[in-house]
Scaffold this motif. Sequence first.
Motif, PDB file in Angstrom:
ATOM      1  N   ALA A   1      49.292  32.595  40.654  1.00  0.00           N
ATOM      2  CA  ALA A   1      48.393  31.935  41.609  1.00  0.00           C
ATOM      3  C   ALA A   1      46.939  32.292  41.320  1.00  0.00           C
ATOM      4  N   PHE A   2      46.669  33.563  41.055  1.00  0.00           N
ATOM      5  CA  PHE A   2      45.304  33.963  40.685  1.00  0.00           C
ATOM      6  C   PHE A   2      44.868  33.266  39.390  1.00  0.00           C
ATOM      7  N   TRP A   3      45.782  33.189  38.425  1.00  0.00           N
ATOM      8  CA  TRP A   3      45.474  32.577  37.133  1.00  0.00           C
ATOM      9  C   TRP A   3      45.069  31.112  37.305  1.00  0.00           C
ATOM     10  N   VAL A   4      45.859  30.349  38.061  1.00  0.00           N
ATOM     11  CA  VAL A   4      45.539  28.937  38.294  1.00  0.00           C
ATOM     12  C   VAL A   4      44.244  28.808  39.088  1.00  0.00           C
ATOM     13  N   MET A   5      44.050  29.696  40.063  1.00  0.00           N
ATOM     14  CA  MET A   5      42.827  29.653  40.865  1.00  0.00           C
ATOM     15  C   MET A   5      41.589  29.824  39.998  1.00  0.00           C
TER      16      MET A   5
ATOM     17  N   GLY B   1      43.133  37.346  32.250  1.00  0.00           N
ATOM     18  CA  GLY B   1      42.595  38.696  32.384  1.00  0.00           C
ATOM     19  C   GLY B   1      42.030  38.938  33.769  1.00  0.00           C
ATOM     20  N   ALA B   2      41.346  37.923  34.315  1.00  0.00           N
ATOM     21  CA  ALA B   2      40.790  38.055  35.666  1.00  0.00           C
ATOM     22  C   ALA B   2      41.900  38.163  36.706  1.00  0.00           C
TER      23      ALA B   2
ATOM     24  N   PRO C   1      41.871  25.973  45.457  1.00  0.00           N
ATOM     25  CA  PRO C   1      41.639  27.325  44.903  1.00  0.00           C
ATOM     26  C   PRO C   1      41.678  28.415  45.967  1.00  0.00           C
ATOM     27  N   TRP C   2      41.097  28.143  47.136  1.00  0.00           N
ATOM     28  CA  TRP C   2      41.105  29.142  48.210  1.00  0.00           C
ATOM     29  C   TRP C   2      42.513  29.363  48.754  1.00  0.00           C
ATOM     30  N   PHE C   3      43.296  28.276  48.852  1.00  0.00           N
ATOM     31  CA  PHE C   3      44.667  28.426  49.347  1.00  0.00           C
ATOM     32  C   PHE C   3      45.519  29.188  48.339  1.00  0.00           C
ATOM     33  N   LEU C   4      45.285  28.963  47.046  1.00  0.00           N
ATOM     34  CA  LEU C   4      46.000  29.719  46.022  1.00  0.00           C
ATOM     35  C   LEU C   4      45.669  31.208  46.118  1.00  0.00           C
ATOM     36  N   GLN C   5      44.399  31.527  46.371  1.00  0.00           N
ATOM     37  CA  GLN C   5      44.029  32.941  46.532  1.00  0.00           C
ATOM     38  C   GLN C   5      44.743  33.538  47.732  1.00  0.00           C
TER      39      GLN C   5
END
Length: 448
Positions: free
Chosen positions: A115-119, A323-324, A372-376
């Motif tokens: 989820a972070f990666w896609v965001m 990486g992020a 993006p916010w919902f994925l985070q």
Amino acid sequence: MTSFFGSVFWLLVTLGVLVTFHEFGHYWVARRCGVKVLRFSVGFGNAIWKRIGRDGTEYQIGAIPLGGYVKMLDAREGEVDPALRDQEFTGKPVWKRIAIVAAGPGFNLIFTLAAFWVMFMLGRPDVAPIVTAVPHSMAAEAGIQPGDRILSIDGRTVGTLTDAMDSVVNALLGRTPLPLTVRGSDGRSRQLVLPLEQLPAGQTVDQYLKELGLDLAPPPAIAAIVMPGKPAALAGMQGGDRIVAVNGQPVADYAVFQKLVPAEAVKSPHLQLAIERAGKPMLLAVDAQRESLQGQPVKWVIGVGGPEPEQVTLRYGPIRAFGASLQATWRNTAQTFNLIGKMVSGQASTNNLSGVIGIAQVANQSASMGLPWFLQFLALISLSLAILNLLPIPLLDGGHLLYYLVELVKGSPVSEQVMIVGQYIGLALLFSLMGLAFYNDIHRMLLS
């Protein structure tokens, strides 16, 4: 009511996605370890939908969407057909049982990374960490000045207001001095320290933030929009003009300008605005008028719109985004364990816990801000679910893992009596935790 139904809907989406992924971890590893799965359920209680798969597993959705479970063939729950004994859970080597139990939290961790990666690849819109301090607050006394841009916190570079405030909130819970590097509006960098150790113990994050007094800096007093036919345009104001004073009262930023216009217009609608255009001072006579904008209450206006805060979007390519995502997962894991440790030791208030109501509200808010916010949000809840399930509490995955580790050491399974006592302890702890979180949610609603 729209907010209520939105919160319920996005809570169901959140729980549906994360619980399914968690239970699928147990299911997938169990099947690979040769254990027969009798039922795969998302939700508890009576089934509102179910079907039997080709593998003989019953797949269902329960009426109570607050969890789920995978029921495996288990000799502790009844007689096992001799033909299926090699597919029974307790007969498997202890390392396979450990793998099956750990798979649920493990899949939640995988979901968090994904989820972070896609965001990060989609790009999360945010605002720049340009801040100000409430007068006489801790932030003001520490040296924060209007328009300071936060460059780093505790040695870690921050690029958005959200990242900056996440770091600040984590430090607030620990009440330890927090070093900052900021760049002022004059372009010079400065080193500051927020003396968070001076905060009293046992307060909530909201109380700490109020005492800290660190806010997003309002935009400069620039007429970004001058509406045609309105008082400001009729008086000769143009887009890009800097507003210096209203009736002789200085304007530091656009927020001050918004307060001064109605305050002065109440005395007299004939306003004198001092402005700067291309570096040259000018005076404009503006006659304010009372108007209702977009259904809002009638108020004094002159037809000017201010600039938006500086926008920043975190967007990376696939490799850098991965990486992020690793860094974000590690940082949030460390912060969560830090918070748990401080609540156990009494250094952080248990009032910071949120339950299903709080999760529903944040789910709705994050969904309204974009994917993006919902994925985070999903990533953070999935990580919390993984960590919660790994706690050594009976009934949770971590409790079962503890039993299996004891079995590895002593060479035989934990006695049935110990497991029964553990179940009672686990139930008491879980109900206490859920009750406290629910109480906190209700308390916040009553105070809001």
